[in-house]
Design a protein around this motif. Structure first.
Motif, PDB file in Angstrom:
ATOM      1  N   LEU A  46      75.083  77.604 126.638  1.00 41.71           N
ATOM      2  CA  LEU A  46      76.373  78.270 126.499  1.00 41.71           C
ATOM      3  C   LEU A  46      76.584  78.789 125.080  1.00 41.71           C
ATOM      4  O   LEU A  46      77.068  79.912 124.883  1.00 41.71           O
ATOM      5  N   SER A  47      76.206  77.981 124.090  1.00 40.39           N
ATOM      6  CA  SER A  47      76.346  78.415 122.693  1.00 40.39           C
ATOM      7  C   SER A  47      75.408  79.577 122.388  1.00 40.39           C
ATOM      8  O   SER A  47      75.782  80.518 121.678  1.00 40.39           O
ATOM      9  N   ALA A  48      74.192  79.526 122.928  1.00 37.96           N
ATOM     10  CA  ALA A  48      73.242  80.617 122.699  1.00 37.96           C
ATOM     11  C   ALA A  48      73.745  81.921 123.310  1.00 37.96           C
ATOM     12  O   ALA A  48      73.472  83.010 122.783  1.00 37.96           O
ATOM     13  N   ALA A  49      74.490  81.824 124.407  1.00 40.32           N
ATOM     14  CA  ALA A  49      75.041  83.025 125.034  1.00 40.32           C
ATOM     15  C   ALA A  49      76.230  83.577 124.260  1.00 40.32           C
ATOM     16  O   ALA A  49      76.631  84.724 124.474  1.00 40.32           O
ATOM     17  N   GLY A  50      76.807  82.762 123.359  1.00 39.41           N
ATOM     18  CA  GLY A  50      77.926  83.231 122.555  1.00 39.41           C
ATOM     19  C   GLY A  50      79.264  82.647 122.938  1.00 39.41           C
ATOM     20  O   GLY A  50      80.303  83.068 122.405  1.00 39.41           O
ATOM     21  N   TYR A  51      79.272  81.673 123.853  1.00 39.49           N
ATOM     22  CA  TYR A  51      80.549  81.048 124.221  1.00 39.49           C
ATOM     23  C   TYR A  51      81.036  80.140 123.094  1.00 39.49           C
ATOM     24  O   TYR A  51      80.233  79.439 122.477  1.00 39.49           O
ATOM     25  N   PRO A  52      82.324  80.130 122.828  1.00 41.14           N
ATOM     26  CA  PRO A  52      82.863  79.286 121.744  1.00 41.14           C
ATOM     27  C   PRO A  52      82.745  77.808 122.098  1.00 41.14           C
ATOM     28  O   PRO A  52      82.767  77.423 123.267  1.00 41.14           O
ATOM     29  N   LYS A  53      82.635  76.981 121.078  1.00 44.31           N
ATOM     30  CA  LYS A  53      82.532  75.539 121.299  1.00 44.31           C
ATOM     31  C   LYS A  53      83.887  74.908 121.571  1.00 44.31           C
ATOM     32  O   LYS A  53      83.958  73.820 122.150  1.00 44.31           O
ATOM     33  N   GLN A  54      84.952  75.575 121.153  1.00 47.07           N
ATOM     34  CA  GLN A  54      86.297  75.081 121.392  1.00 47.07           C
ATOM     35  C   GLN A  54      87.001  75.988 122.404  1.00 47.07           C
ATOM     36  O   GLN A  54      86.786  77.195 122.414  1.00 47.07           O
ATOM     37  N   PRO A  55      87.841  75.421 123.265  1.00 50.99           N
ATOM     38  CA  PRO A  55      88.515  76.226 124.292  1.00 50.99           C
ATOM     39  C   PRO A  55      89.347  77.352 123.690  1.00 50.99           C
ATOM     40  O   PRO A  55      90.054  77.146 122.707  1.00 50.99           O
ATOM     41  N   GLN A  56      89.241  78.525 124.284  1.00 50.64           N
ATOM     42  CA  GLN A  56      90.039  79.668 123.865  1.00 50.64           C
ATOM     43  C   GLN A  56      90.746  80.315 125.059  1.00 50.64           C
ATOM     44  O   GLN A  56      91.280  81.421 124.942  1.00 50.64           O
ATOM     45  N   LEU A  57      90.753  79.637 126.195  1.00 55.50           N
ATOM     46  CA  LEU A  57      91.399  80.206 127.373  1.00 55.50           C
ATOM     47  C   LEU A  57      92.906  80.259 127.154  1.00 55.50           C
ATOM     48  O   LEU A  57      93.501  79.296 126.679  1.00 55.50           O
ATOM     49  N   PRO A  58      93.544  81.365 127.496  1.00 56.14           N
ATOM     50  CA  PRO A  58      95.005  81.430 127.363  1.00 56.14           C
ATOM     51  C   PRO A  58      95.668  80.493 128.362  1.00 56.14           C
ATOM     52  O   PRO A  58      95.085  80.121 129.383  1.00 56.14           O
ATOM     53  N   LYS A  59      96.902  80.107 128.066  1.00 54.81           N
ATOM     54  CA  LYS A  59      97.611  79.158 128.927  1.00 54.81           C
ATOM     55  C   LYS A  59      97.848  79.728 130.322  1.00 54.81           C
ATOM     56  O   LYS A  59      97.939  78.968 131.285  1.00 54.81           O
TER      57      LYS A  59
END
Length: 209
Positions: free
Chosen positions: A144-157
């Protein structure tokens, strides 16, 4: 410090900005993070790109996360009473990864999964074209990190994840069997009267009176 602060501010703005949809003179539609023509309008639809399809739910995501999700979409394949499947789903939710879920319930689902992954073990996941067989938090996080996904949640509420769907579409219910054509009822006809002078059981000589 000022440069770093400006960069952080710019990064925050880039996540909130809209995508613009423009139609060229030749009718070609393009998308950009800035208006490139007078007819450009903010786009509310999910955008596809050459690297992978977009999910309609991705339009709710911040810009950077949406770009990653469109380029390397995540899909997990799960089954009922599958503890590792539940762990995989929870791990993606806790990390804030947008994903699609496909359930394996029928024999046609199993056959489709085997054709896709070469095996029928669950859970199974794809990140773009990368296949993940079985669940391991550390190995999944690396991909997931290699694909560029952030390590901390960034999904809107207000993010609403897509509902889980079966891998294959059930065949439509068979309609009532066509009844065989009914045989026509036997036609009953009265015996024809014998012609004058014709022999009958009572008058074998056919005598006329």
């Amino acid at each position: 410090m000022l440069v770093a602060a400006f960069a952080a501010l710019a990064g925050g703005v880039s996540q909130a900005q809209n995508l613009y949809r423009s139609v060229g003179p030749d009718g070609r539609v393009t998308y950009s993070d800035r208006a490139i023509s007078p007819n450009a309008k903010p786009s509310a639809e999910a955008v596809s790109n050459a690297d992978g399809p977009a999910s309609t739910a991705n339009v709710q995501l911040p810009y950077d996360l949406r770009q990653t999700a469109n380029r390397y979409p995540v899909t997990i394949y799960t089954g009922k009473d599958c503890g590792p499947c539940d762990e995989a789903r929870s791990h993606l939710q806790n990390r804030g990864i947008p994903f699609n879920e496909r359930t394996i319930d029928t024999s046609s689902d199993v056959a489709a999964l085997r054709k896709l992954s070469g095996q029928d073990n669950l859970p199974f996941a794809t990140i773009g074209n990368q296949h993940l067989k079985g669940f391991g938090a550390d190995s999944w996080d690396q991909y997931l990190s290699a694909a560029g996904y952030p390590k901390q949640p960034q999904l809107p509420k207000n993010y609403k994840a897509p509902a889980a769907k079966p891998l294959t579409v059930p065949a439509p219910a068979a309609t009532d069997a066509v009844k065989p054509a009914e045989r026509p009822a036997a036609r009953i006809t009265a015996p024809a009267a014998p012609a004058p002078g014709a022999p009958t059981p009572d008058n074998p000589a056919g005598l006329r009176f």
